[in-house]
Design a protein around this motif. Structure first.
Motif, short mmCIF file in Angstrom:
data_model
loop_
_atom_site.label_atom_id
_atom_site.label_comp_id
_atom_site.label_asym_id
_atom_site.label_seq_id
_atom_site.Cartn_x
_atom_site.Cartn_y
_atom_site.Cartn_z
N THR A 272 37.46 95.56 56.43
CA THR A 272 38.18 94.96 57.53
C THR A 272 38.69 96.11 58.42
OG1 THR A 272 39.95 93.41 58.10
CG2 THR A 272 40.36 94.81 56.22
N ALA B 150 45.36 97.27 62.64
CA ALA B 150 45.66 96.79 64.00
C ALA B 150 45.09 97.72 65.07
CB ALA B 150 47.18 96.65 64.17
N ASP C 275 43.83 94.00 58.15
CA ASP C 275 43.73 92.57 58.46
C ASP C 275 43.11 91.85 57.26
OD1 ASP C 275 43.29 90.05 59.39
OD2 ASP C 275 41.88 90.64 60.98
#
Lengths: 438, 480
Positions: free
Chosen positions: A295, A298, B462
């Motif tokens: 992933t 931010a 995330d």
């Protein structure tokens, strides 16, 4: 007495004062007196030097064979020097499960690399981060195929006996009936016998190839039989064999499971080993255990995390796909380093040397009357007849530093890897001639 | 950091194996692999540097304080590693004749005997590979006991709501249904709720004591009595055994079987998630059901045997043997006096931290804790908006592995702190200072803590995106 407590008497009394108690014993005042003990009935502690000497004395009582011709689920392969160097790094050795991703990217990335390598090795779509060993991988592999309509499993008797026993244990407690289909001719699974055991209740079929006798099974035919009956195929594999042999995916397996020990882990008297579990994409959310995914944070920086945790016990509790929590992470890293060090060419060489040495060994043993029991193709293990008393042969060879094949009901189960060179096999044959066979 | 596959260069290699010294027979028709695996091509130096880089992004016990509740992240002694690496242990085959592995069987026997003494049990199997695997095994013993007596109605396992998630998951794997009982106001088992829950369908109770709030349940004898009088058995989850070694034994508390985590209490390393080892001990009346084989002393020395009513294997071979070697090394060094001393200091350290922190931080349970305690961040969150997650993530900036977060579930903003005995007063004081500082930061600029960690290699990843769009392997694309 040994101790790893970094506290002086002065510091300990400061801590006691701060807590407001007079002695360490006061810490246990909540414990009912009936449940307290004064003393453990154990030997007194000792220094590091003495403790290590005790363990060395024990280790010295074990016979470490120069030549090992025994496999049967635990294989002695060459372990590249870099493997141990990497896996003994204290960070990898001592870290907990990487729940805090921000300070665990190293171990998370290594698991992602491992998952990728397992997918490449088996041809499957997804891999988990490991389970305990090959036997529990097989059991979990079958259980993950169960659904509301299909609640039974079929296992070929040519699987490793510990795998079958573990599958029986796992299935018995869940009330899942297990049908074990006896071996057909030549110590191989008979696809027709598997087909005959299938009905609309069967969720999955387990077959291991190479099987417990070393025989390369007709997995494609067994996969076809399973699929024709609406069941999944769970294939057990030996990871080294996949350097040259067809992958579970190429055979049509839905789940691929294996004992990962040959990938850089020592024999270690049976553990810790490595349970490899891979599956097709469709079954991704049924895989048990931890899985790492890619992933980003931010700021868009690549990051790895434990993912799909909705399957797992710490989120789902009694509805989890399995109870597994701790796995074999460092063993998975070992396998990953091993495969990275070997590369495709090295893995292929290990497989070829094992295959070629085993066939040379079979030929040479044949000269002495150890005849192949099965005419079927084999990888690096095979069963022979024993022209004499197996126990006597085992004992006589042990005296010469050789661990011979494993005596089993069907004869003797031999194994060779890249470590059993031509010169060493010739020495084995000479030794056998010397000790005589009866 | 580049992945192994991104460092690969065609033609780079590491020479490990020799050329073929015998003919390579042709593979049988249809047996050859088609698609080659993409494995990286790397020289040894490239491989070495890759893993050194990964190691720098991995927080181990020697990288700093690791107060991860219920995980017992104590120091992992070096001598354990040296013992496990002895060739007489590492290079022996699990199917060697018993007379050639007397040392290894001796390791198993000594470890089993020591664990039986520490837990107050009569027999021990070393086969389970981890704590959850041990839970499963222990529950199989309970299941076998009831079934052999023809008591087929006992299908329920009682688990307190403060239990580890593995407890209910293991119970289901062992074929039981789970009954959850609430905790009382003091954080222990609610006796009335327990009395109401037991009955002719009770197979047993699973309990951690001290529990996940770090409290020793003062009613423990009564709890076991209630379950036994209803015909059930009591299972002790040894996750928190580090609090009580040599002070109190599960067997004396009334438990019938127990698992211990060698990778927690007995100092063997966690390896980034494993391998662990979860031996199971039981009272004599359950020993006939243990998974086989187990070790006993015979006329010819040690031998392996399968108990008469064994529930069967739970894995291959003899368990995570090299982990057992490490644990035995630790037990041998600490001995009868050192093990209780380790536990007492683990409890002392936890109480010191709790006393020093509870001025500002809210500790909902216990005036005296065991080896761990739980901070509830809810009041701070109500006041400043800073959550347990924010506090934990801020700790990362100070080189501290955060406590266990959001567990036990009965404390909603939980931070579960377990310092272990292998931390010095100076380490504990440094942690207190950092906690004070985070407390101040929360009050001065709480919003900033939502961004923590501020100084790590990455920010908060995330996780939702990772689960929604799973990317579980490297994709090689068309070029490779």
């Amino acid at each position: 007495m040994g101790s790893y407590i970094p506290a002086s008497a002065q510091e300990t009394s400061e801590l006691l004062d701060a807590v407001g108690i007079a002695s360490l014993d006061d810490l246990y005042r909540q414990v009912p007196p009936e449940a307290r003990i004064d003393k453990l009935d154990l030997p007194s502690g000792m220094s590091e030097l003495e403790a290590l000497a005790h363990l060395e004395d024990l280790a010295d009582k074990d016979v470490r064979f120069r030549d090992v011709y025994r496999g049967a689920g635990a294989y002695r392969h060459y372990i590249p020097a870099i493997v141990k160097t990497v896996t003994s790094k204290e960070e990898f050795l001592t870290a907990y499960t990487p729940y805090q991703a921000e300070i665990s990217q190293g171990v998370l990335q290594s698991i992602f690399e491992y998952q990728t390598q397992m997918c490449e090795l088996t041809g499957m779509d997804v891999s988990n981060a490991s389970v305990y060993d090959g036997a529990t991988a097989a059991a979990e592999g079958l259980l993950m195929c169960l659904d509301r309509k299909r609640g039974t499993v079929v296992v070929s008797a040519t699987a490793h006996p510990h795998v079958i026993e573990t599958v029986r244990t796992y299935c018995a407690s869940r009330n899942v009936p297990v049908t074990v289909v006896p071996a057909g001719d030549g110590l191989a699974t008979d696809p027709a016998a598997i087909a005959a055991a299938l009905d609309a209740t069967v969720a999955a079929v387990y077959v291991q190839s190479p099987n417990r006798y070393g025989v390369i099974e007709d997995v494609a035919a067994i996969a076809d039989a399973a699929h024709a009956a609406g069941a999944k195929l769970v294939q057990g594999f030996n990871p080294i064999s996949l350097g040259i042999l067809k992958t579970p995916r190429e055979y049509g397996a839905d789940v691929a499971v294996g004992e990962g020990q040959p990938l850089g882990l020592p024999l270690g008297f049976g553990g810790p080993y490595l349970g490899i579990m891979c599956a097709t994409k469709d079954l991704m959310r049924k895989l048990p255990g931890r899985i790492v995914g890619e992933t980003a944070d931010a700021q868009g920086r690549r990051a790895y995390v434990l993912t799909l945790q909705a399957r797992e016990q710490h989120i789902r509790r009694e509805k989890a796909s399995s109870n597994i929590c701790s796995n074999e992470a460092l063993c998975a890293m070992t396998a990953s380093v091993y495969l990275a060090a070997m590369g495709d060419a090295g893995l292929r060489r290990a497989a070829e040397l094992s295959y070629a040495h085993a066939h040379y060994l079979a030929d040479r043993l044949g000269e002495l009357g150890f005849a192949l029991v099965s005419p079927k193709p084999f990888f690096h293990e095979f069963v022979t007849t024993v022209p004499g008393d197996a126990a006597a042969i085992e004992q006589a060879l042990a005296g010469k530093g050789i661990l011979c094949g494993l005596p089993i009901d069907e004869g003797m189960l031999w194994c060779a890897t890249e470590l059993n060179s031509k010169a060493r096999i010739d020495a084995l044959i000479d030794a056998l001639k010397e000790v005589g066979l009866s | 950091m580049k992945l192994l596959f991104e460092r690969s260069t065609p033609g780079h290699a590491h020479t490990i194996l020799p050329e073929l010294d015998v003919d390579m027979p042709a593979l049988p028709e249809g047996a050859a692999r088609g698609q080659r695996p993409h494995l990286p091509e790397l020289a040894e130096i490239e491989l070495g540097r890759h893993y050194t880089e990964l190691a720098k992004q991995t927080h181990g016990v020697n990288d700093g304080f690791y107060p991860l509740g219920s995980c017992t992240m104590k120091y992992n002694p070096r001598v354990n590693e040296q013992a496990a690496a002895l060739a007489g242990f590492a290079d022996i085959h699990p199917l060697q004749p018993a007379c050639t592995v007397q040392g290894a069987l001796g390791v198993m026997a000594e470890t089993a005997d020591a664990l039986a003494e520490i837990c107050g049990m009569d027999a021990v199997t070393l086969q389970p590979a981890a704590g959850a695997h041990g839970e499963y095994t222990g529950l199989l013993l309970i299941r076998a006991y009831h079934l052999e007596r023809g008591d087929t109605a006992r299908t329920k396992i009682i688990v307190p709501d403060s239990a580890h998630g593995t407890n209910p998951a293991s119970a289901v794997m062992a074929g039981f249904t789970v009954v959850s009982v609430p905790s009382n106001a003091q954080g222990g088992v609610d006796l009335d709720a327990l009395r109401a829950a037991v009955g002719p369908d009770t197979a047993g109770l699973m309990l951690t004591n001290p529990n996940t709030l770090g409290l020793f349940d003062p009613n423990i004898l009564e709890i076991c009595r209630i379950v036994h009088e209803a015909g059930g058995l009591c299972y002790y989850d040894g996750a928190n055994l580090n609090a009580v070694m040599g002070h109190a034994r599960p067997g004396d508390m009334g438990f019938d079987c127990v698992h211990v985590n060698l990778h927690k209490t007995f100092s063997t390393p966690h390896g980034g998630g494993g391998p662990g080892s979860g031996p199971v001990g039981c009272k004599a009346f359950l020993s006939r059901y243990l998974p086989g084989p187990i070790v006993r002393k015979g006329e010819q020395g040690y031998e392996l045997f399968k108990p008469e009513k064994s529930v069967g294997r739970v894995r291959s071979f003899h368990g995570n043997f090299l982990v057992v070697v490490r644990a035995l090394t630790y037990i041998t060094m600490l001995g009868a006096e050192g093990l209780p001393e380790a536990s007492a200091h683990a409890v002392l350290n936890a109480n010191y931290l709790m006393k020093r922190l509870e001025g500002s931080w809210f500790v909902p349970y216990g005036e005296l804790c065991m080896h761990e305690f739980v901070i509830d961040v809810a009041p701070l969150k109500a006041e400043t908006g800073v959550s347990a997650m924010d506090v934990a993530k801020r700790m990362l900036d100070f080189g501290i592995h955060p406590p266990t977060m959001y567990f036990p579930l009965i404390v909603h903003e939980a931070l579960m702190v377990e310092p272990t005995e292998t931390e010095s007063k100076a380490e504990l004081d440094a942690f207190i200072e950092i906690m004070d500082r985070i407390w101040q930061e929360a009050h001065e600029d709480g919003a900033r803590l939502h961004e923590a960690p501020l100084a790590c290699a990455i920010g908060r990843p995330d996780e939702v995106g990772a689960a929604r769009n799973p990317h579980l392997r490297y994709e090689f694309g068309d070029l490779s």
